[in-house]
Write a protein that holds these residues in place. Structure first.
Motif, PDB file in Angstrom:
ATOM      1  N   VAL A 115      28.807   0.845  20.567  1.00 23.80           N
ATOM      2  CA  VAL A 115      28.070   2.060  20.232  1.00 23.80           C
ATOM      3  C   VAL A 115      26.674   1.725  19.724  1.00 23.80           C
ATOM      4  O   VAL A 115      26.503   0.861  18.854  1.00 23.80           O
ATOM      5  N   THR A 116      25.695   2.417  20.252  1.00 24.96           N
ATOM      6  CA  THR A 116      24.343   2.370  19.709  1.00 24.96           C
ATOM      7  C   THR A 116      23.921   3.803  19.433  1.00 24.96           C
ATOM      8  O   THR A 116      23.787   4.615  20.360  1.00 24.96           O
ATOM      9  N   GLY A 117      23.750   4.133  18.160  1.00 28.09           N
ATOM     10  CA  GLY A 117      23.439   5.496  17.754  1.00 28.09           C
ATOM     11  C   GLY A 117      24.101   5.814  16.432  1.00 28.09           C
ATOM     12  O   GLY A 117      24.929   5.050  15.932  1.00 28.09           O
ATOM     13  N   ARG A 118      23.732   6.948  15.860  1.00 31.05           N
ATOM     14  CA  ARG A 118      24.309   7.374  14.579  1.00 31.05           C
ATOM     15  C   ARG A 118      25.587   8.156  14.843  1.00 31.05           C
ATOM     16  O   ARG A 118      25.602   9.134  15.582  1.00 31.05           O
ATOM     17  N   ASN A 119      26.670   7.708  14.204  1.00 33.12           N
ATOM     18  CA  ASN A 119      27.975   8.339  14.404  1.00 33.12           C
ATOM     19  C   ASN A 119      28.781   8.301  13.119  1.00 33.12           C
ATOM     20  O   ASN A 119      28.516   7.496  12.217  1.00 33.12           O
ATOM     21  N   ARG A 120      29.779   9.181  13.065  1.00 35.63           N
ATOM     22  CA  ARG A 120      30.725   9.178  11.941  1.00 35.63           C
ATOM     23  C   ARG A 120      32.134   9.189  12.510  1.00 35.63           C
ATOM     24  O   ARG A 120      32.456  10.007  13.369  1.00 35.63           O
ATOM     25  N   LEU A 121      32.974   8.289  12.038  1.00 35.13           N
ATOM     26  CA  LEU A 121      34.375   8.256  12.424  1.00 35.13           C
ATOM     27  C   LEU A 121      35.221   8.697  11.241  1.00 35.13           C
ATOM     28  O   LEU A 121      35.157   8.088  10.170  1.00 35.13           O
ATOM     29  N   GLU A 122      35.997   9.749  11.431  1.00 34.13           N
ATOM     30  CA  GLU A 122      36.819  10.298  10.361  1.00 34.13           C
ATOM     31  C   GLU A 122      38.283   9.961  10.616  1.00 34.13           C
ATOM     32  O   GLU A 122      38.848  10.347  11.642  1.00 34.13           O
ATOM     33  N   TYR A 123      38.862   9.230   9.674  1.00 30.59           N
ATOM     34  CA  TYR A 123      40.289   8.959   9.703  1.00 30.59           C
ATOM     35  C   TYR A 123      40.944   9.895   8.692  1.00 30.59           C
ATOM     36  O   TYR A 123      40.276  10.772   8.130  1.00 30.59           O
ATOM     37  N   ALA A 124      42.216   9.741   8.452  1.00 30.15           N
ATOM     38  CA  ALA A 124      42.897  10.663   7.548  1.00 30.15           C
ATOM     39  C   ALA A 124      42.286  10.641   6.153  1.00 30.15           C
ATOM     40  O   ALA A 124      42.030  11.679   5.556  1.00 30.15           O
ATOM     41  N   LYS A 144      39.649   8.192   5.221  1.00 28.06           N
ATOM     42  CA  LYS A 144      38.454   7.362   5.168  1.00 28.06           C
ATOM     43  C   LYS A 144      37.444   7.840   6.198  1.00 28.06           C
ATOM     44  O   LYS A 144      37.799   8.492   7.179  1.00 28.06           O
ATOM     45  N   VAL A 145      36.188   7.508   5.927  1.00 25.87           N
ATOM     46  CA  VAL A 145      35.108   7.801   6.865  1.00 25.87           C
ATOM     47  C   VAL A 145      34.305   6.529   7.069  1.00 25.87           C
ATOM     48  O   VAL A 145      33.972   5.835   6.112  1.00 25.87           O
ATOM     49  N   ALA A 146      34.018   6.199   8.315  1.00 28.09           N
ATOM     50  CA  ALA A 146      33.176   5.039   8.626  1.00 28.09           C
ATOM     51  C   ALA A 146      31.886   5.551   9.260  1.00 28.09           C
ATOM     52  O   ALA A 146      31.921   6.317  10.225  1.00 28.09           O
ATOM     53  N   MET A 147      30.760   5.131   8.693  1.00 26.64           N
ATOM     54  CA  MET A 147      29.460   5.548   9.199  1.00 26.64           C
ATOM     55  C   MET A 147      28.872   4.446  10.080  1.00 26.64           C
ATOM     56  O   MET A 147      28.922   3.265   9.737  1.00 26.64           O
ATOM     57  N   ILE A 148      28.311   4.844  11.216  1.00 30.46           N
ATOM     58  CA  ILE A 148      27.616   3.923  12.112  1.00 30.46           C
ATOM     59  C   ILE A 148      26.152   4.357  12.162  1.00 30.46           C
ATOM     60  O   ILE A 148      25.848   5.474  12.577  1.00 30.46           O
ATOM     61  N   ASP A 149      25.267   3.484  11.732  1.00 32.52           N
ATOM     62  CA  ASP A 149      23.844   3.818  11.678  1.00 32.52           C
ATOM     63  C   ASP A 149      23.052   3.258  12.853  1.00 32.52           C
ATOM     64  O   ASP A 149      22.000   3.785  13.210  1.00 32.52           O
ATOM     65  N   ALA A 150      23.534   2.176  13.460  1.00 28.64           N
ATOM     66  CA  ALA A 150      22.762   1.563  14.545  1.00 28.64           C
ATOM     67  C   ALA A 150      23.683   1.066  15.646  1.00 28.64           C
ATOM     68  O   ALA A 150      23.880   1.731  16.655  1.00 28.64           O
ATOM     69  N   HIS A 151      24.272  -0.128  15.448  1.00 27.87           N
ATOM     70  CA  HIS A 151      25.128  -0.730  16.471  1.00 27.87           C
ATOM     71  C   HIS A 151      26.503  -1.018  15.876  1.00 27.87           C
ATOM     72  O   HIS A 151      26.608  -1.496  14.739  1.00 27.87           O
ATOM     73  N   ALA A 152      27.548  -0.776  16.649  1.00 28.47           N
ATOM     74  CA  ALA A 152      28.900  -1.053  16.157  1.00 28.47           C
ATOM     75  C   ALA A 152      29.850  -1.318  17.317  1.00 28.47           C
ATOM     76  O   ALA A 152      29.649  -0.843  18.439  1.00 28.47           O
ATOM     77  N   LEU A 153      30.874  -2.101  17.013  1.00 30.13           N
ATOM     78  CA  LEU A 153      31.986  -2.340  17.934  1.00 30.13           C
ATOM     79  C   LEU A 153      33.201  -1.661  17.320  1.00 30.13           C
ATOM     80  O   LEU A 153      33.547  -1.926  16.164  1.00 30.13           O
ATOM     81  N   VAL A 154      33.838  -0.780  18.085  1.00 29.36           N
ATOM     82  CA  VAL A 154      34.920   0.040  17.545  1.00 29.36           C
ATOM     83  C   VAL A 154      36.179  -0.132  18.387  1.00 29.36           C
ATOM     84  O   VAL A 154      36.129  -0.065  19.613  1.00 29.36           O
ATOM     85  N   PHE A 155      37.297  -0.365  17.702  1.00 26.50           N
ATOM     86  CA  PHE A 155      38.588  -0.495  18.372  1.00 26.50           C
ATOM     87  C   PHE A 155      39.472   0.686  17.971  1.00 26.50           C
ATOM     88  O   PHE A 155      39.518   1.057  16.806  1.00 26.50           O
ATOM     89  N   ALA A 156      40.169   1.255  18.933  1.00 22.46           N
ATOM     90  CA  ALA A 156      41.074   2.369  18.653  1.00 22.46           C
ATOM     91  C   ALA A 156      42.444   2.069  19.245  1.00 22.46           C
ATOM     92  O   ALA A 156      42.555   1.482  20.318  1.00 22.46           O
ATOM     93  N   THR A 157      43.466   2.488  18.540  1.00 23.75           N
ATOM     94  CA  THR A 157      44.847   2.242  18.935  1.00 23.75           C
ATOM     95  C   THR A 157      45.607   3.560  18.978  1.00 23.75           C
ATOM     96  O   THR A 157      45.263   4.495  18.237  1.00 23.75           O
TER      97      THR A 157
END
Length: 316
Positions: free
Chosen positions: A68-77, A79-92
Motif C-alpha cells: 500500500v502507498t497512501g493514507r489508510n486506516r485499518l480497523e480491527y475489533a 485496534k486501529v492501525a494507521m498507514i501514512d505512506a507505505h505499508a505491507l499488510v497481511f490478512a487472514t
C-alpha cells in the motif's frame, strides 16, 4: 457476520472494474489446485470512495497480501492501525477487519490466495503456523521508500508472470509469494493505536450489530447461532474477557447481560405475537429443553412463559 467468499469478491471486482468474472481470472488458474490472483490497488480506490460500505467489517474467505502507498486506516475489533505512506499488510480468514482509505491517491498491489495454493509448494510452509497469520495478530508493517520499491518489484514480477504462457508459472509465483511472506516475517509491526475509549465504543458497536442481526425471529426453523459471550468473542477475534471489559466500560452492562436481555425481549415478542408453542419458541431461541427456557425467562422477567402468555390473552 458474513464471510466474503472468493465468488463475492469477484462479483464486486467485476462491477468496479467493468469486466466480466472470466476476464479477471488468471490464465490457467482452473488447472491449478487452489487459487491465486493479483490486482492493482489503485484501480479499486473508486470502489471505496463511492461506496465505503462495500468494504464492511467482516472476514474474508481467503488470504491477502497488500503493498500500500497512501493514507489508510485499518480497523480491527479493538485496534486501529494507521498507514501514512507505505505499508505491507497481511490478512487472514481468521481475523475480520475494515479497510478505510483516507485519500484518493492510492497505489500498490494486492494478491489473494487460498491455503491450498501454497500447499503445492515444496517449502513446507503452513500458513496458520506463521506468526503473520496467528489469531490476535495485526500484521501491518511500515515500510521505507526503499523497502516499498523492493516489494513493488516482486509484485511486478508476479503480475508479469501471471499473464505469461510459461508452463510452470504458478510454481514461480509461489516462490514470489513466499518471498513476500518471508519479507514480512522479518519486519516489525507498526504501532497500533489502542485508545481505550475509542476501542470500547467500536467493539460495542460491532457487538450490538452482531447481536441485532440475529433478530427478529420470523420462522420456527430459524435459530440463534450466537448465544454466549464466547460465541461473540470468537466472531470478533478478541478474548471473551476483553470483550466483556470493553462492553462494561462503554455500556455499563456485561456481555451476558446484553445477550440475555435481548433474548428475553425477543421471547416476549414471540409469546405475545405468535401462536407458537413454548417448545418451538425455546428451540428458536437456542434452548435445547423448554424447561431451560422457562427457568431462564422467569429469572429475567419474574414470570414464566405460560404466565406471560396467559396475561396477554386475559388482557385482550
Amino acid at each position: 457476520m458474513k464471510q466474503e467468499s472468493l465468488e463475492h469478491f469477484y462479483r464486486s471486482a467485476a462491477s468496479v472494474l467493468d469486466k466480466s468474472n472470466e476476464a479477471l481470472l488468471p490464465k490457467g488458474i482452473n488447472r491449478e489446485i487452489g487459487h491465486f490472483n493479483i490486482f492493482n490497488l489503485g484501480e479499486f480506490v473508486t470502489r471505496f470512495k463511492d461506496n465505503p460500505s462495500q468494504m464492511p467489517y467482516n472476514r474474508r474467505g481467503y488470504y491477502k497480501v497488500s503493498l500500500v502507498t497512501g493514507r489508510n486506516r485499518l480497523e480491527y475489533a479493538d485496534k486501529v492501525a494507521m498507514i501514512d505512506a507505505h505499508a505491507l499488510v497481511f490478512a487472514t480468514p481468521r481475523i475480520p477487519y475494515h479497510w478505510v482509505p483516507l485519500d484518493e491517491d492510492q497505489n500498490g498491489f494486492f494478491c489473494i490466495f487460498t491455503k491450498e495454493f501454497l500447499l503445492q509448494s515444496k517449502s513446507g510452509v503452513v500458513l496458520d503456523d506463521l506468526p503473520l497469520f496467528k489469531p490476535g495478530g495485526y500484521p501491518v508493517f511500515d515500510l521505507t521508500e526503499l523497502q516499498s520499491t523492493q516489494l513493488s518489484d516482486i509484485f511486478q514480477k508476479i503480475l508479469e508472470e501471471i499473464e505469461s504462457n510459461y508452463l510452470y508459472k504458478y510454481d514461480l509465483i509461489r516462490n514470489y509469494l513466499l518471498e513476500l511472506i518471508h519479507f514480512g516475517q522479518k519486519l516489525q509491526p507498526i504501532t497500533t493505536y489502542n485508545h481505550a475509549h475509542d476501542a470500547a465504543a467500536r467493539v460495542s458497536s460491532l457487538f450490538i450489530e452482531l447481536l441485532e442481526r440475529q433478530f427478529p425471529i420470523d420462522s420456527q426453523n430459524q435459530r440463534l447461532s450466537l448465544r454466549s459471550a464466547q460465541d461473540f468473542a470468537d466472531r470478533l477475534s478478541i478474548h471473551a474477557n476483553h470483550l466483556n471489559k470493553l462492553l462494561k466500560e462503554s455500556t455499563g452492562k456485561t456481555t451476558t447481560q446484553h445477550i440475555f436481555g435481548r433474548i428475553a425481549q425477543e421471547a416476549k415478542i414471540l409469546l405475545k405475537q405468535t401462536d407458537w408453542n413454548i417448545a418451538e419458541i425455546a428451540f428458536s431461541l437456542g434452548f435445547e429443553q423448554p424447561s431451560h427456557f422457562s427457568t431462564f425467562f422467569k429469572k429475567l422477567t419474574s414470570m414464566t412463559p405460560i404466565e406471560l402468555r396467559s396475561d396477554v390473552r386475559y388482557s385482550s
